[in-house]
Design an enzyme around this catalytic site. Structure first.
Site, PDB file in Angstrom:
ATOM      1  N   HIS A 178       0.826  -1.326  -0.010  1.00 58.17           N
ATOM      2  CA  HIS A 178      -0.077   0.038   0.007  1.00 58.17           C
ATOM      3  C   HIS A 178       1.073   1.400  -0.049  1.00 58.17           C
ATOM      4  O   HIS A 178       2.288   1.122  -0.035  1.00 58.17           O
ATOM      5  CB  HIS A 178      -0.934   0.108   1.087  1.00 58.17           C
ATOM      6  N   CYS A 194       2.515  -3.346   6.841  1.00 59.55           N
ATOM      7  CA  CYS A 194       3.067  -4.094   5.723  1.00 59.55           C
ATOM      8  C   CYS A 194       4.247  -3.717   5.104  1.00 59.55           C
ATOM      9  O   CYS A 194       5.031  -3.183   5.388  1.00 59.55           O
ATOM     10  CB  CYS A 194       1.595  -4.807   4.955  1.00 59.55           C
TER      11      CYS A 194
END
Length: 226
Positions: A178, A194
């Site tokens: 992302h 992440c």
């Protein structure tokens, strides 16, 4: 061509996302000259005003040049179109043809370091909602408890303008690729999360890969090239 060497095994579920001294005489500190960012990269990472929400220009003075998006040599047995995430080197590669790849700088966190192996992009989202994990809400209810139903998309959403959701054998890995507004975190291991890219980079990557894309995540001493 020697055989590709790397460790790829089934992932385990991610565990979650000076003193001062005075003196009468002193020498003025020497500050390093500010980094001069080439116009090519300034344009690449300029503000994007045609999005659902405005995307600010990246502050490239906080990002080492090796983490700017660029095409590089990358000999590998992985077929073109594969994403290879090298968490140790802080690079994400979109494999191309003729031994070349498009390389992006990334920031990693505990969630990103908990995954190793192969997965698929199950689906993609523009300006996604973000919901903290149950572990995050349990650990810090004052900070995350009110977000049990998710956080609306927008400039302050931790997932940024785009997110890629990774599944293995039809099961959500809770692993995401992302965007981020924390430009300084690219090239670093941050406290949680992440795999994050500069917002302009996740928008670019999102436009190049379809759902179903194979993703290979390398950790530690894994070797992504032949």
């Amino acid at each position: 061509m020697p055989k590709l060497s790397r460790r790829l095994f089934v992932l385990s579920a991610p565990v979650f996302l000076a003193g001062c001294m005075s003196s009468r005489t002193h020498t003025a500190s020497v500050r390093p000259a500010p980094r001069v960012v080439p116009a090519y990269y300034q344009e690449m990472y300029a503000a994007k005003l045609d999005e659902a929400y405005p995307v600010a220009a990246a502050d490239l003075t906080k990002v080492e040049p090796e983490f700017y998006r660029q095409e590089v040599d990358y000999p590998t047995y992985e077929p073109a179109g594969t994403i290879v995430v090298d968490t140790q080197a802080r690079h994400l590669y979109l494999v191309g043809t003729n031994g070349r790849a498009l390389r992006y700088g990334i920031g990693v966190g505990k969630a990103g370091l908990a995954f190793e192996g192969t997965a698929r992009i199950q689906y993609k989202r523009e300006w996604p909602r973000w919901t903290p994990t149950q572990d995050m809400m349990t650990r810090d209810p004052e900070r995350y408890g009110h977000l049990a139903d998710g956080m609306e998309p927008g400039p302050t959403n931790p997932l940024g303008p785009r997110a890629l959701y990774l599944f293995k054998d039809g099961v959500d890995t809770l692993f995401r690729i992302h965007g981020t507004t924390e430009d300084w975190s690219i090239g670093r291991a941050v406290s949680s999360g992440c795999i994050r890219l500069l917002n302009a980079d996740i928008i670019d990557l999102y436009s190049r890969v379809p759902s179903g894309t194979r993703v290979v995540v390398l950790q530690g001493d894994s070797d992504p090239v032949v």
